[in-house]
Motif scaffolding. Structure first.
Motif, mmCIF file in Angstrom:
data_model
loop_
_atom_site.group_PDB
_atom_site.id
_atom_site.type_symbol
_atom_site.label_atom_id
_atom_site.label_comp_id
_atom_site.label_asym_id
_atom_site.label_seq_id
_atom_site.Cartn_x
_atom_site.Cartn_y
_atom_site.Cartn_z
ATOM 1 N N MET A 1 0.844 -1.182 0.000
ATOM 2 C CA MET A 1 0.000 0.000 0.000
ATOM 3 C C MET A 1 0.886 1.242 0.000
ATOM 4 S SD MET A 1 -2.563 1.207 3.008
ATOM 5 C CE MET A 1 -4.106 1.802 2.461
ATOM 6 N N PRO A 2 0.690 2.157 -0.942
ATOM 7 C CA PRO A 2 1.515 3.368 -0.975
ATOM 8 C C PRO A 2 1.203 4.273 0.212
ATOM 9 C CG PRO A 2 -0.228 3.488 -2.609
ATOM 10 C CD PRO A 2 -0.282 2.113 -2.014
ATOM 11 N N LEU A 3 2.206 5.002 0.636
ATOM 12 C CA LEU A 3 2.007 5.956 1.723
ATOM 13 C C LEU A 3 1.242 7.162 1.215
ATOM 14 C CD1 LEU A 3 5.497 6.022 3.430
ATOM 15 C CD2 LEU A 3 3.397 5.072 4.349
ATOM 16 N N THR A 4 0.356 7.652 2.032
ATOM 17 C CA THR A 4 -0.382 8.861 1.713
ATOM 18 C C THR A 4 -0.003 9.919 2.728
ATOM 19 O OG1 THR A 4 -2.222 7.556 0.862
ATOM 20 C CG2 THR A 4 -2.672 9.863 1.402
ATOM 21 N N PHE A 5 0.444 11.052 2.237
ATOM 22 C CA PHE A 5 0.819 12.156 3.111
ATOM 23 C C PHE A 5 -0.198 13.273 2.987
ATOM 24 C CE2 PHE A 5 4.940 10.202 2.422
ATOM 25 C CZ PHE A 5 5.468 10.209 3.697
ATOM 26 N N TYR A 6 -0.521 13.859 4.105
ATOM 27 C CA TYR A 6 -1.329 15.065 4.132
ATOM 28 C C TYR A 6 -0.540 16.099 4.912
ATOM 29 C CZ TYR A 6 -5.232 12.084 2.837
ATOM 30 O OH TYR A 6 -6.044 11.200 2.198
ATOM 31 N N TYR A 7 -0.555 17.306 4.451
ATOM 32 C CA TYR A 7 0.020 18.366 5.270
ATOM 33 C C TYR A 7 -1.082 19.374 5.512
ATOM 34 C CZ TYR A 7 0.348 22.423 2.242
ATOM 35 O OH TYR A 7 0.046 23.508 1.501
ATOM 36 N N LYS A 63 14.406 24.224 4.192
ATOM 37 C CA LYS A 63 14.157 23.234 3.149
ATOM 38 C C LYS A 63 14.595 21.838 3.612
ATOM 39 C CE LYS A 63 16.828 23.048 -0.495
ATOM 40 N NZ LYS A 63 17.500 23.335 -1.762
ATOM 41 N N GLU A 64 15.722 21.768 4.294
ATOM 42 C CA GLU A 64 16.242 20.481 4.745
ATOM 43 C C GLU A 64 15.292 19.821 5.754
ATOM 44 O OE1 GLU A 64 18.014 23.362 4.924
ATOM 45 O OE2 GLU A 64 19.352 23.047 3.218
ATOM 46 N N SER A 65 14.588 20.639 6.520
ATOM 47 C CA SER A 65 13.672 20.099 7.525
ATOM 48 C C SER A 65 12.492 19.386 6.888
ATOM 49 C CB SER A 65 13.160 21.205 8.440
ATOM 50 O OG SER A 65 14.213 21.760 9.183
ATOM 51 N N ILE A 66 11.945 19.942 5.822
ATOM 52 C CA ILE A 66 10.804 19.296 5.173
ATOM 53 C C ILE A 66 11.237 17.988 4.531
ATOM 54 C CG2 ILE A 66 10.879 20.508 2.954
ATOM 55 C CD1 ILE A 66 7.559 20.180 4.350
ATOM 56 N N ILE A 67 12.442 17.968 3.987
ATOM 57 C CA ILE A 67 12.968 16.732 3.394
ATOM 58 C C ILE A 67 13.171 15.686 4.488
ATOM 59 C CG2 ILE A 67 14.966 15.709 2.225
ATOM 60 C CD1 ILE A 67 15.183 18.448 0.714
ATOM 61 N N SER A 68 13.742 16.090 5.609
ATOM 62 C CA SER A 68 13.937 15.164 6.735
ATOM 63 C C SER A 68 12.602 14.648 7.257
ATOM 64 C CB SER A 68 14.690 15.846 7.871
ATOM 65 O OG SER A 68 15.987 16.160 7.486
ATOM 66 N N ALA A 69 11.624 15.541 7.347
ATOM 67 C CA ALA A 69 10.302 15.154 7.841
ATOM 68 C C ALA A 69 9.674 14.102 6.933
ATOM 69 C CB ALA A 69 9.399 16.372 7.953
ATOM 70 N N LEU A 70 9.692 14.342 5.633
ATOM 71 C CA LEU A 70 9.086 13.392 4.695
ATOM 72 C C LEU A 70 9.823 12.061 4.701
ATOM 73 C CD1 LEU A 70 8.247 15.814 1.757
ATOM 74 C CD2 LEU A 70 6.661 14.790 3.409
ATOM 75 N N ASN A 71 11.148 12.095 4.782
ATOM 76 C CA ASN A 71 11.912 10.854 4.860
ATOM 77 C C ASN A 71 11.568 10.081 6.120
ATOM 78 O OD1 ASN A 71 13.330 11.040 2.436
ATOM 79 N ND2 ASN A 71 14.977 12.223 3.356
ATOM 80 N N SER A 72 11.517 10.768 7.235
ATOM 81 C CA SER A 72 11.218 10.129 8.512
ATOM 82 C C SER A 72 9.827 9.505 8.503
ATOM 83 C CB SER A 72 11.324 11.158 9.637
ATOM 84 O OG SER A 72 11.110 10.560 10.885
ATOM 85 N N LEU A 73 8.842 10.260 8.023
ATOM 86 C CA LEU A 73 7.477 9.738 7.972
ATOM 87 C C LEU A 73 7.361 8.554 7.023
ATOM 88 C CD1 LEU A 73 5.462 13.078 7.976
ATOM 89 C CD2 LEU A 73 5.838 11.518 9.889
ATOM 90 N N SER A 74 8.067 8.599 5.910
ATOM 91 C CA SER A 74 7.992 7.486 4.950
ATOM 92 C C SER A 74 8.596 6.203 5.513
ATOM 93 C CB SER A 74 8.669 7.865 3.630
ATOM 94 O OG SER A 74 10.062 7.965 3.794
ATOM 95 N N LEU A 75 9.461 6.336 6.510
ATOM 96 C CA LEU A 75 10.056 5.162 7.163
ATOM 97 C C LEU A 75 9.212 4.679 8.345
ATOM 98 C CD1 LEU A 75 13.802 6.248 7.114
ATOM 99 C CD2 LEU A 75 12.713 4.469 5.713
#
Length: 87
Positions: A1-7, A63-75
């Protein structure tokens, strides 16, 4: 199942919309919710935490924080802005 992100870009003036948004977690329990809070208050953070958010960024994020956040959530982890500690 693909991850679904909402912001969610929180606006304290639209409480009804905020409540509708957070009801998504009940409908889609596997969805990941990342809040970007431009008001950045401890009260908001604790309120969001009770609603089951997976991540929180203050509106002053880099910018680095949003990338870190998305990586962390995807894991499957949670992510909370380090700058929040200084509020």
């Amino acid at each position: 199942m693909p991850l679904t992100f909402y912001y969610y870009n929180y606006d304290s003036e639209i409480l009804e919309e905020t409540n509708k948004f957070f009801s998504l977690k009940k409908i889609y329990p596997l969805a990941k919710i990342l809040v970007i809070d431009f008001n950045s208050t401890k009260e908001n953070f604790f309120s969001f935490s009770k609603k089951g958010i997976d991540g929180y960024l203050m509106g002053t994020f880099k910018k680095e924080s949003i990338i870190s956040a998305l990586n962390s959530l995807s894991l499957g982890n949670k992510f909370f802005d380090n700058d929040f500690l200084y509020l």
